[in-house]
Motif scaffolding. Structure first.
Motif, short mmCIF file in Angstrom:
data_model
loop_
_atom_site.label_atom_id
_atom_site.label_comp_id
_atom_site.label_asym_id
_atom_site.label_seq_id
_atom_site.Cartn_x
_atom_site.Cartn_y
_atom_site.Cartn_z
N VAL A 105 0.83 -1.21 0.00
CA VAL A 105 0.00 0.00 0.00
C VAL A 105 0.87 1.25 0.00
O VAL A 105 0.65 2.19 -0.78
N MET A 106 1.88 1.27 0.87
CA MET A 106 2.69 2.47 1.06
C MET A 106 3.56 2.80 -0.15
O MET A 106 4.00 3.94 -0.31
N LYS A 107 3.78 1.81 -1.03
CA LYS A 107 4.57 2.05 -2.23
C LYS A 107 3.78 2.80 -3.30
O LYS A 107 4.36 3.46 -4.17
N SER A 108 2.46 2.70 -3.24
CA SER A 108 1.62 3.30 -4.29
C SER A 108 1.53 4.80 -4.10
O SER A 108 1.36 5.29 -2.98
N LYS A 109 1.64 5.52 -5.19
CA LYS A 109 1.52 6.99 -5.14
C LYS A 109 0.20 7.46 -5.74
O LYS A 109 -0.06 8.65 -5.81
N TYR B 7 -3.96 7.40 -5.57
CA TYR B 7 -5.01 7.13 -4.58
C TYR B 7 -5.85 5.92 -4.95
O TYR B 7 -6.08 5.03 -4.11
N GLU C 79 -5.27 3.37 -6.83
CA GLU C 79 -4.51 2.12 -6.72
C GLU C 79 -4.30 1.75 -5.26
O GLU C 79 -4.48 0.59 -4.86
N ALA C 80 -3.92 2.72 -4.45
CA ALA C 80 -3.69 2.46 -3.03
C ALA C 80 -4.97 2.00 -2.33
O ALA C 80 -4.95 1.11 -1.49
N ALA D 77 -2.41 2.26 7.18
CA ALA D 77 -2.81 2.12 5.78
C ALA D 77 -3.91 3.13 5.44
O ALA D 77 -3.84 3.82 4.40
N TYR E 261 -2.64 6.61 5.24
CA TYR E 261 -1.93 6.88 3.99
C TYR E 261 -2.91 7.27 2.89
O TYR E 261 -2.62 8.16 2.06
N LEU E 262 -4.09 6.65 2.89
CA LEU E 262 -5.12 7.04 1.93
C LEU E 262 -5.57 8.48 2.18
O LEU E 262 -5.85 9.23 1.24
N LEU F 148 -2.94 10.73 0.65
CA LEU F 148 -3.04 10.82 -0.81
C LEU F 148 -4.23 11.69 -1.22
O LEU F 148 -4.13 12.49 -2.16
#
Length: 401
Positions: free
Chosen positions: A23-27, A29, A31-32, A52, A55-56, A59
């Motif tokens: 999850v944290m690798k995705s930049k 929104y 996709e995450a 997690a 992080y959303l 983004l």
């Protein structure tokens, strides 16, 4: 012993799980968000799940920050005299969608963030920051929702206004300043409820209407909305049964509420269930003997059964309970006129006509333009019955028909 200590140490200082790392690798929104949905059950604990979802929020807030920065630049430019064609456009719906995403994920994050850690303590890491940064931009949802409602996009209006209300009532935002929106928060909740009902999302509609009813200025309209959407759109017997049961539950929760009693009585009337109607009103009036709706409906039931004497008795009590209701005085006058016309005792007949005229005159006083009650012709008949065709009072009443 050393081996056990090493294992414990490795566990205590283990890094993020692979599920969280993905999850944290995705930049992006979208996709995450999809990865969180797929991987949430594989995350190590509540702390990881909170991280997690936070992080959303991060983004989503990047999009919010970008668009609100453009808005701020435009405002400064207008203050400095920048021409209208120099105003930089911004992604209005993108801003609103991002705020909704931030609210939804912040609330979800907080569910996990509030759970006890390994030591049994509740030490939320994200709540304060998320609450403050979202609250600062949340009001955009009101205006953007209004624009979408004006454009006929009820789905978008429900999304934006509903998210606004969700944040306004969630514990995550309890510490924020709610005073500035008190004047319109209940109204936004009311409109959100209406659109939720129209979308057949009754659970959500009920939730928003319950919120709107807490605002004294919106309570009457909110209850009317609840009752209207409960009783409309019924296409078969099963729908009617469900609506009746729903109204019964509302009545059980608020037995003193005349509007709910009246709605339930009307549903039973539509079902032609006279026994249930009678039982409902008798039970209600035993507890609330001055209930206007209870007394009025007892009178109307008697009228429907051609029992003018009982009708007049109940309607007289209803008029005493609510002396500003022209409709009830009109029905009372009709009952009394019927008694006057059917009795063989001349003295009693005249007395009934006098009482009927008093009731009709009161209806006229309360509703001179007949907007609520059409008292005109019945009033004329009462005057005719008492004074005859040629009396000036009868002629005056004829002119008011």
């Amino acid at each position: 012993m050393m081996a056990m200590m090493l294992v414990a140490s490795a566990t205590a200082f283990a890094g993020d799980s692979d599920a969280l790392k993905a999850v944290m690798k995705s930049k992006n929104y979208a996709e995450a968000a999809q990865l969180v949905k797929q991987n949430i059950d594989q995350m190590a604990d509540a702390a990881e799940k909170a991280k997690a979802y936070n992080y959303l929020v991060d983004l989503a807030m990047k999009k919010v920050t970008k668009e609100t920065a453009t808005i701020a630049e435009n405002q400064i430019g207008m203050q400095m005299g920048r021409a209208a064609n120099e105003i930089v456009p911004y992604d209005t719906l993108g801003l609103a969608d991002a705020i909704c995403d931030a609210i939804c994920n912040a609330i979800e994050c907080n569910k996990y963030d509030q759970q006890p850690n390994a030591k049994g303590k509740v030490a939320p890491k994200f709540a304060e920051k998320n609450a403050q940064r979202i609250w600062a931009v949340r009001s955009h949802l009101v205006n953007i929702g209004q624009d979408q409602a004006s454009a006929g996009n009820k789905t978008a209006a429900l999304k934006y206004w509903g998210s606004f209300v969700d944040a306004g009532t969630d514990p995550l935002f309890d510490a924020q300043n709610h005073e500035t929106e008190k004047e319109y928060f209940g109204q936004v909740a009311l409109f959100s409820g209406r659109y939720a009902y129209e979308a057949k999302d009754f659970d959500r509609g009920d939730r928003y209407i319950a919120i709107a009813r807490k605002d004294a200025s919106q309570e009457k309209d909110a209850l009317a909305t609840l009752l209207y959407y409960t009783r409309t759109g019924l296409t078969n017997h099963a729908d009617s049964v469900a609506a009746t049961n729903r109204l019964r539950k509302l009545y059980e929760a608020e037995p003193e509420n005349d509007a709910i009693l009246d709605a339930l009585f009307s549903m039973l009337d539509g079902a032609k269930d006279r026994a249930a109607q009678t039982a409902l009103l008798d039970s209600h009036l035993a507890k609330f003997p001055n209930s206007f709706a209870g007394l009025a409906n007892k009178g109307l039931m008697a009228m429907a059964e051609n029992n003018a004497e009982q009708g007049a008795e109940w309607l007289r009590k209803a008029a005493a309970a609510k002396p500003d209701n022209a409709v009830i005085f009109t029905y009372l006058g009709i009952c009394l006129s019927s008694l006057a016309a059917t009795t063989e005792d001349t003295t009693k007949s005249k007395d009934f006509y006098k009482q009927a005229i008093d009731a009709f005159d009161k209806a006229k006083e309360l509703d001179p333009d007949k907007q609520m009650a059409n008292w005109g012709y019945n009033r004329y008949q009462a005057y005719y019955g008492l004074y005859g065709e040629d009396d000036p009072r009868t002629k005056a009443a004829e002119a008011d028909r």
